[in-house]
Write an enzyme that holds these catalytic residues in place. Structure first.
Site, PDB file in Angstrom:
ATOM      1  N   LYS A 116      -0.386   5.483 -12.762  1.00  0.00           N
ATOM      2  CA  LYS A 116      -1.429   5.744 -11.765  1.00  0.00           C
ATOM      3  C   LYS A 116      -2.039   7.136 -11.899  1.00  0.00           C
ATOM      4  O   LYS A 116      -3.234   7.306 -11.647  1.00  0.00           O
ATOM      5  CB  LYS A 116      -0.886   5.504 -10.365  1.00  0.00           C
ATOM      6  CG  LYS A 116      -0.658   4.030 -10.131  1.00  0.00           C
ATOM      7  CD  LYS A 116      -0.334   3.674  -8.718  1.00  0.00           C
ATOM      8  CE  LYS A 116      -0.167   2.153  -8.695  1.00  0.00           C
ATOM      9  NZ  LYS A 116       0.416   1.638  -7.503  1.00  0.00           N
ATOM     10  N   GLU A 200      -2.123  11.149  -2.449  1.00  0.00           N
ATOM     11  CA  GLU A 200      -3.569  11.074  -2.241  1.00  0.00           C
ATOM     12  C   GLU A 200      -3.861  10.861  -0.766  1.00  0.00           C
ATOM     13  O   GLU A 200      -2.963  10.594   0.037  1.00  0.00           O
ATOM     14  CB  GLU A 200      -4.179   9.949  -3.098  1.00  0.00           C
ATOM     15  CG  GLU A 200      -3.696   8.558  -2.736  1.00  0.00           C
ATOM     16  CD  GLU A 200      -4.150   7.484  -3.736  1.00  0.00           C
ATOM     17  OE1 GLU A 200      -4.494   7.812  -4.880  1.00  0.00           O
ATOM     18  OE2 GLU A 200      -4.150   6.310  -3.346  1.00  0.00           O
ATOM     19  N   ASN A 235       2.035  -3.382   2.212  1.00  0.00           N
ATOM     20  CA  ASN A 235       1.115  -3.076   1.113  1.00  0.00           C
ATOM     21  C   ASN A 235       1.080  -4.157   0.050  1.00  0.00           C
ATOM     22  O   ASN A 235       0.750  -3.910  -1.095  1.00  0.00           O
ATOM     23  CB  ASN A 235       1.442  -1.731   0.465  1.00  0.00           C
ATOM     24  CG  ASN A 235       1.298  -0.592   1.454  1.00  0.00           C
ATOM     25  OD1 ASN A 235       0.309  -0.535   2.183  1.00  0.00           O
ATOM     26  ND2 ASN A 235       2.269   0.285   1.510  1.00  0.00           N
ATOM     27  N   GLU A 275      -8.878  -2.270  -8.923  1.00  0.00           N
ATOM     28  CA  GLU A 275      -8.690  -2.319  -7.472  1.00  0.00           C
ATOM     29  C   GLU A 275      -9.350  -1.114  -6.805  1.00  0.00           C
ATOM     30  O   GLU A 275      -9.200   0.014  -7.266  1.00  0.00           O
ATOM     31  CB  GLU A 275      -7.198  -2.334  -7.134  1.00  0.00           C
ATOM     32  CG  GLU A 275      -6.475  -3.571  -7.652  1.00  0.00           C
ATOM     33  CD  GLU A 275      -5.047  -3.694  -7.120  1.00  0.00           C
ATOM     34  OE1 GLU A 275      -4.586  -4.832  -6.977  1.00  0.00           O
ATOM     35  OE2 GLU A 275      -4.402  -2.669  -6.860  1.00  0.00           O
ATOM     36  N   GLU A 288      -6.287   1.527  -8.627  1.00  0.00           N
ATOM     37  CA  GLU A 288      -5.549   1.342  -9.872  1.00  0.00           C
ATOM     38  C   GLU A 288      -6.183   0.195 -10.633  1.00  0.00           C
ATOM     39  O   GLU A 288      -6.972  -0.573 -10.083  1.00  0.00           O
ATOM     40  CB  GLU A 288      -4.078   1.018  -9.591  1.00  0.00           C
ATOM     41  CG  GLU A 288      -3.882  -0.295  -8.850  1.00  0.00           C
ATOM     42  CD  GLU A 288      -2.454  -0.839  -8.982  1.00  0.00           C
ATOM     43  OE1 GLU A 288      -1.719  -0.377  -9.869  1.00  0.00           O
ATOM     44  OE2 GLU A 288      -2.109  -1.756  -8.223  1.00  0.00           O
ATOM     45  N   ASN A 290      -5.099  -3.175 -12.834  1.00  0.00           N
ATOM     46  CA  ASN A 290      -4.020  -4.057 -13.264  1.00  0.00           C
ATOM     47  C   ASN A 290      -4.448  -4.715 -14.570  1.00  0.00           C
ATOM     48  O   ASN A 290      -5.434  -5.445 -14.609  1.00  0.00           O
ATOM     49  CB  ASN A 290      -3.714  -5.093 -12.193  1.00  0.00           C
ATOM     50  CG  ASN A 290      -3.099  -4.450 -10.961  1.00  0.00           C
ATOM     51  OD1 ASN A 290      -2.360  -3.468 -11.062  1.00  0.00           O
ATOM     52  ND2 ASN A 290      -3.416  -4.968  -9.795  1.00  0.00           N
ATOM     53  N   PHE A 348       8.980 -10.520   7.881  1.00  0.00           N
ATOM     54  CA  PHE A 348       8.651 -11.025   6.548  1.00  0.00           C
ATOM     55  C   PHE A 348       9.730 -10.731   5.506  1.00  0.00           C
ATOM     56  O   PHE A 348       9.439 -10.516   4.340  1.00  0.00           O
ATOM     57  CB  PHE A 348       7.309 -10.471   6.068  1.00  0.00           C
ATOM     58  CG  PHE A 348       6.186 -10.704   7.036  1.00  0.00           C
ATOM     59  CD1 PHE A 348       5.605 -11.956   7.146  1.00  0.00           C
ATOM     60  CD2 PHE A 348       5.732  -9.685   7.865  1.00  0.00           C
ATOM     61  CE1 PHE A 348       4.577 -12.189   8.053  1.00  0.00           C
ATOM     62  CE2 PHE A 348       4.709  -9.904   8.781  1.00  0.00           C
ATOM     63  CZ  PHE A 348       4.126 -11.166   8.871  1.00  0.00           C
TER      64      PHE A 348
HETATM   65  P1  ADP Z   1      -1.145  -8.278  -7.222  1.00  0.00           P
HETATM   66  O1  ADP Z   1      -2.091  -7.151  -6.949  1.00  0.00           O
HETATM   67  O2  ADP Z   1      -1.653  -9.293  -8.179  1.00  0.00           O
HETATM   68  O3  ADP Z   1      -0.505  -8.840  -6.007  1.00  0.00           O
HETATM   69  P2  ADP Z   1       1.215  -6.807  -7.612  1.00  0.00           P
HETATM   70  O4  ADP Z   1       1.130  -5.443  -8.210  1.00  0.00           O
HETATM   71  O5  ADP Z   1       1.493  -6.887  -6.171  1.00  0.00           O
HETATM   72  O6  ADP Z   1      -0.062  -7.556  -8.025  1.00  0.00           O
HETATM   73  O7  ADP Z   1       2.327  -7.612  -8.400  1.00  0.00           O
HETATM   74  C1  ADP Z   1       2.110  -8.871  -8.995  1.00  0.00           C
HETATM   75  C2  ADP Z   1       3.424  -9.553  -9.184  1.00  0.00           C
HETATM   76  O8  ADP Z   1       4.230  -8.849 -10.077  1.00  0.00           O
HETATM   77  C3  ADP Z   1       4.171  -9.682  -7.900  1.00  0.00           C
HETATM   78  O9  ADP Z   1       4.754 -10.949  -7.880  1.00  0.00           O
HETATM   79  C4  ADP Z   1       5.181  -8.575  -7.956  1.00  0.00           C
HETATM   80  O10 ADP Z   1       6.348  -8.927  -7.281  1.00  0.00           O
HETATM   81  C5  ADP Z   1       5.400  -8.442  -9.435  1.00  0.00           C
HETATM   82  N1  ADP Z   1       5.596  -7.059  -9.826  1.00  0.00           N
HETATM   83  C6  ADP Z   1       4.744  -6.038  -9.712  1.00  0.00           C
HETATM   84  N2  ADP Z   1       5.221  -4.913 -10.206  1.00  0.00           N
HETATM   85  C7  ADP Z   1       6.449  -5.214 -10.661  1.00  0.00           C
HETATM   86  C8  ADP Z   1       7.474  -4.482 -11.300  1.00  0.00           C
HETATM   87  N3  ADP Z   1       7.345  -3.211 -11.589  1.00  0.00           N
HETATM   88  N4  ADP Z   1       8.607  -5.125 -11.633  1.00  0.00           N
HETATM   89  C9  ADP Z   1       8.748  -6.426 -11.358  1.00  0.00           C
HETATM   90  N5  ADP Z   1       7.819  -7.174 -10.769  1.00  0.00           N
HETATM   91  C10 ADP Z   1       6.683  -6.586 -10.419  1.00  0.00           C
HETATM   92  P1  ADP Z   2       0.422  -1.466  -6.151  1.00  0.00           P
HETATM   93  O1  ADP Z   2       0.490  -1.033  -7.575  1.00  0.00           O
HETATM   94  O2  ADP Z   2       1.753  -1.548  -5.525  1.00  0.00           O
HETATM   95  O3  ADP Z   2      -0.424  -2.673  -5.982  1.00  0.00           O
HETATM   96  P2  ADP Z   2      -1.785   0.075  -5.018  1.00  0.00           P
HETATM   97  O4  ADP Z   2      -2.081   1.476  -5.376  1.00  0.00           O
HETATM   98  O5  ADP Z   2      -2.688  -0.954  -5.583  1.00  0.00           O
HETATM   99  O6  ADP Z   2      -0.280  -0.247  -5.396  1.00  0.00           O
HETATM  100  O7  ADP Z   2      -1.752  -0.058  -3.443  1.00  0.00           O
HETATM  101  C1  ADP Z   2      -1.324  -1.224  -2.782  1.00  0.00           C
HETATM  102  C2  ADP Z   2      -1.925  -1.278  -1.392  1.00  0.00           C
HETATM  103  O8  ADP Z   2      -1.559  -0.133  -0.620  1.00  0.00           O
HETATM  104  C3  ADP Z   2      -3.440  -1.276  -1.354  1.00  0.00           C
HETATM  105  O9  ADP Z   2      -3.953  -2.560  -1.495  1.00  0.00           O
HETATM  106  C4  ADP Z   2      -3.733  -0.679   0.010  1.00  0.00           C
HETATM  107  O10 ADP Z   2      -3.616  -1.647   1.012  1.00  0.00           O
HETATM  108  C5  ADP Z   2      -2.633   0.323   0.189  1.00  0.00           C
HETATM  109  N1  ADP Z   2      -3.056   1.656  -0.258  1.00  0.00           N
HETATM  110  C6  ADP Z   2      -2.811   2.224  -1.459  1.00  0.00           C
HETATM  111  N2  ADP Z   2      -3.328   3.464  -1.532  1.00  0.00           N
HETATM  112  C7  ADP Z   2      -3.931   3.688  -0.352  1.00  0.00           C
HETATM  113  C8  ADP Z   2      -4.645   4.808   0.206  1.00  0.00           C
HETATM  114  N3  ADP Z   2      -4.849   5.921  -0.477  1.00  0.00           N
HETATM  115  N4  ADP Z   2      -5.115   4.684   1.462  1.00  0.00           N
HETATM  116  C9  ADP Z   2      -4.902   3.563   2.175  1.00  0.00           C
HETATM  117  N5  ADP Z   2      -4.246   2.506   1.723  1.00  0.00           N
HETATM  118  C10 ADP Z   2      -3.755   2.551   0.473  1.00  0.00           C
HETATM  119 MG    MG Z   3      -2.358  -2.792  -6.467  1.00  0.00          MG
END
Ligand code: ADP
Ligand code: ADP
Ligand code: MG
Length: 666
Positions: A116, A200, A235, A275, A288, A290, A348
């Site tokens: 990131k 951030e 999140n 995203e 970020e 993906n 949850f």
């Molecule tokens: P999305 O934005 O598509 O929901 P996520 O980042 O939440 O993506 O993760 C997608 C899938 O990959 C989820 O099922 C999550 O549990 C899995 N996942 C994400 N990061 C990791 C990780 N570092 N190790 C294992 N599983 C992960």
């Molecule tokens: P991940 O890799 O786990 O998906 P992200 O950086 O995409 O992590 O963040 C996951 C979620 O967390 C976002 O969809 C948002 O809802 C929340 N989030 C992340 N960063 C911020 C921020 N700076 N301010 C507010 N919400 C955030």
């Molecule tokens: Mg994300």
């Protein structure tokens, strides 16, 4: 085209990839761990290779084992799905070295976007707006506090290697910044083996809106519009849709352009997602990227008509994109509900067990509606503790948003899951929520609308009456059958009562039922009358009714006097008494649940990783008591009110079951 590909994943996404490959005439190879011996993806693939024990760390994410399966099967390409090795640069490199195509982006793009901190810097350089903050690594608590003050509270403390909503904490003051830094750091170390942290600005009341990009190996890159993923808990996304109800054409275009600019800056090819977090004024900030197929990709497929997995395979083979930017359309509206093995009534938290019942609604695809269910499980299968608790992704499509919500509502009504805790009632509750229907949603939706957690929906009187009428009709049928089986009565229909007292939620209805061969008419004391018809027979769990000509679908299970009924977001008992029995019941004391107010119960099966208090300590409302780790998440349990600790049953390093008493108060 490739003749054979291997899918380095499991569950619904492995099944999803196999479907597209089969459609393209490509043979498929599955891999599986001990726990997945009988999994659906293994059954669907042409071949399957066993790769080790159940924990993913000993099977699905061991590069050598997967590479061995690739060589053994002779697959020419590998699709990694999401999670697992999908964003692992070393895996992409290992494939490259072996001369096997990776159905994903180049290793370099994974490396720069998987981190990131690095990706934020790259995005800023490519002219993409990023969340204001500090784009470097934070050394310690003191620096975390200093940087947080410079940025200005609230801030988001994040793991640079983070994913899946893990390793992330919001802080509103110095104390929370200190605590959040430590928690994120240790969670990041255990989840990602990398504890680098950055900070951030926390954008308040934001939406999560992301852009799907698709590139080829010839320098072409397009965007396939956006997905709105603001309905999140912890999140992490639960409900997604496309398009976003918030974007206008202008914002969509500038977000799309920035996403493509970023993709091009790292020579991206294949499918990827950029995203963004979007504030109330439609300012958007990069979060970020993906570098993989996203969980929620089906909603994009439904509005664009593009099969993303097929495109990924074609791109990996070296084909040029056949779609140009101007060919990309937004047709209608799509919704996705993630069905999780998790208990909505317990914040949850994940649930495991056997799916004693799993009956998804029928998939349909017509000009006016689509129901699509991406799944990796089957009835009788096991939801294990080893993997992600997602059971299925139920998607709906219709010409407009309101209709797509309606299709989703009905599809959820027809979805039967039993044996494990699951979030179907919660998904239905959101679909029925007026604020969700209005499109006025943010990532804080769940917190704001269910501040004390999801407790199930209180039904209004009109609905309660419809349900009562349906239950009266069911009960009558069941009673007649019972009388017939026992053979005691000759003219059974006569002897089964016509008057019932029905208790549901806090209401009591005195009804009388008048049956004829076609159905029943149920009259209420206030004069209202409902006509009920149904083909339900006792024993069935899904009951379809027509009540005054409109459908009502209930999930029912018999209880001692009446039914346990699940309807949309409500799970409630419907007690049916004869008037005499109802009178007697008035005199009976209601059994009260045990008083647990002086105890701290363990909310989920987990490991006690930290105890912050000792016997005799006085604690204040909100003070941290202990930390429980489950599914790689650290959860801090706090005092709900002021009190003195009288007993502690837990030990650091010890594991606890659900509802086990961690400590007691005086
Ligand atoms: P999305 O934005 O598509 O929901 P996520 O980042 O939440 O993506 O993760 C997608 C899938 O990959 C989820 O099922 C999550 O549990 C899995 N996942 C994400 N990061 C990791 C990780 N570092 N190790 C294992 N599983 C992960
Ligand atoms: P991940 O890799 O786990 O998906 P992200 O950086 O995409 O992590 O963040 C996951 C979620 O967390 C976002 O969809 C948002 O809802 C929340 N989030 C992340 N960063 C911020 C921020 N700076 N301010 C507010 N919400 C955030
Ligand atoms: Mg994300």
């Amino acid at each position: 085209m490739f003749k054979k590909i291997l899918i380095a994943n499991r569950g619904e996404i492995a099944c999803r990839v196999i479907k597209s490959a089969q459609k393209m005439g490509i043979k498929t190879v599955a891999i599986y761990s001990d726990a997945d011996r009988n999994a659906l993806h293994v059954k669907m693939a042409d071949e399957a290779v066993h790769i080790g024990p159940s924990p993913a760390a000993q099977s699905y994410i061991v590069i050598d084992k997967v590479m061995h399966a690739v060589r053994q099967s002779g697959a020419e390409a590998v699709h990694p799905g999401y999670g697992f090795l999908s964003e692992n640069m070393k895996f992409a490199q290992a494939l490259e070295k072996a001369g096997v195509a990776f159905i994903g982006p180049p290793a370099g793009a994974i490396a720069s976007m998987g981190d990131k901190i690095t990706s934020k810097k790259l995005a800023a350089k490519a002219g993409v707006t990023t969340v204001p903050g500090y784009m470097g690594e934070i050394a310690d608590e003191a620096e975390a506090v200093k940087i947080s003050n410079e940025i200005g509270y609230p801030v988001m403390i994040k793991a640079s290697a983070g994913g899946g909503g893990k390793g992330m904490r919001v802080a509103w003051n110095d104390a929370e910044a200190r605590e959040g830094f430590q928690l994120s750091k240790s969670e990041a170390a255990s989840s990602f083996g990398d504890d680098r942290i950055f900070i951030e600005k926390f954008i308040t009341q934001p939406r999560h809106i992301e852009i799907q990009v698709l590139g080829d190996k010839h320098g072409n890159c397009i965007y396939l519009n956006e997905r709105e993923c603001s309905i999140q808990r912890r999140n992490q996304k639960v409900i997604e849709e496309a398009p976003s109800p918030f974007l206008d054409a202008k914002t969509r275009k500038s977000m799309g352009k920035q996403a493509v600019a970023l993709a091009k800056a790292v020579d991206y090819c294949s499918a990827g997602t950029v995203e963004f977090i979007v504030d109330g004024k439609r300012n958007f900030y990069f979060l970020e990227m993906n570098t993989r197929l996203q969980v929620e990709h089906p909603v994009t497929e439904l509005i664009t008509g593009i099969d993303l997995v097929e495109q990924m395979i074609r791109v990996a083979y070296g084909e040029k994109l056949a779609i140009r930017q101007k060919d990309v359309v937004i047709n209608g509206w799509a919704m996705e509900s993630r069905l999780y093995a998790e208990d909505p009534y317990r914040n949850f938290l994940p649930s495991i067990g056997r799916l004693s019942r799993y009956r998804p609604p029928e998939e349909v695809a017509t000009k006016t509606m689509v129901v699509r269910n991406d799944t990796g499980v089957y009835e009788g299968g096991e939801i294990s503790m080893f993997y992600d608790p997602m059971i299925a992704k139920l998607c709906s499509w219709a010409p407009d948003r309101a209709a797509a919500i309606d299709v989703m509502r009905n599809a959820l009504d027809g979805f039967e899951v039993e044996g494990i805790g699951h979030n179907l009632p919660f998904l239905s509750a959101v679909m029925d929520h007026p604020r969700f229907a209005s499109g006025d949603i943010t990532t804080a939706f769940i917190e704001e609308e269910y501040p004390d957690g999801f407790q199930g929906v209180e039904l209004n009187e009109v609905t309660l009456k419809r349900i009562s009428a349906a239950c009266a009709a069911m009960y009558r049928v069941a009673e007649i059958r019972l009388a017939r089986v026992s053979g005691r009565i000759d003219n059974h229909e006569r002897k089964v009562g016509e008057n019932w007292v029905i208790k549901v939620q806090d209401a009591r209805f005195d009804v009388s039922i008048d049956a004829d061969p076609k159905g029943s008419s149920v009259s209420f004391a206030d004069g209202t009358k409902h006509r009920v018809t149904s083909d339900w027979v006792p024993g069935e769990r899904l009951a379809n009714f027509m009540i005054d000509g409109t459908p009502l679908i209930l999930k029912v299970a018999p209880i001692s006097a009446g039914y346990q009924v699940r309807y949309r977001g409500a799970d409630t008992s419907v007690v049916i008494y004869t008037p005499r029995r109802a009178e007697l019941a008035e005199y009976m004391l209601e059994k009260l649940p045990a008083d647990t107010s002086k105890m701290l119960l363990c909310p989920m099966p987990g490991l006690i990783v930290n105890l912050n208090v000792a016997v005799g300590d006085e604690v204040q409302d909100g003070q941290a008591l202990c930390t429980v780790e489950a599914m790689k998440m650290e959860n801090v349990l706090r005092a709900e009110k002021k009190g003195v600790i009288s007993k502690i049953n837990a030990k650091v390093g010890g594991s606890m079951a659900v509802d086990e008493v961690i400590m007691e108060f005086e």
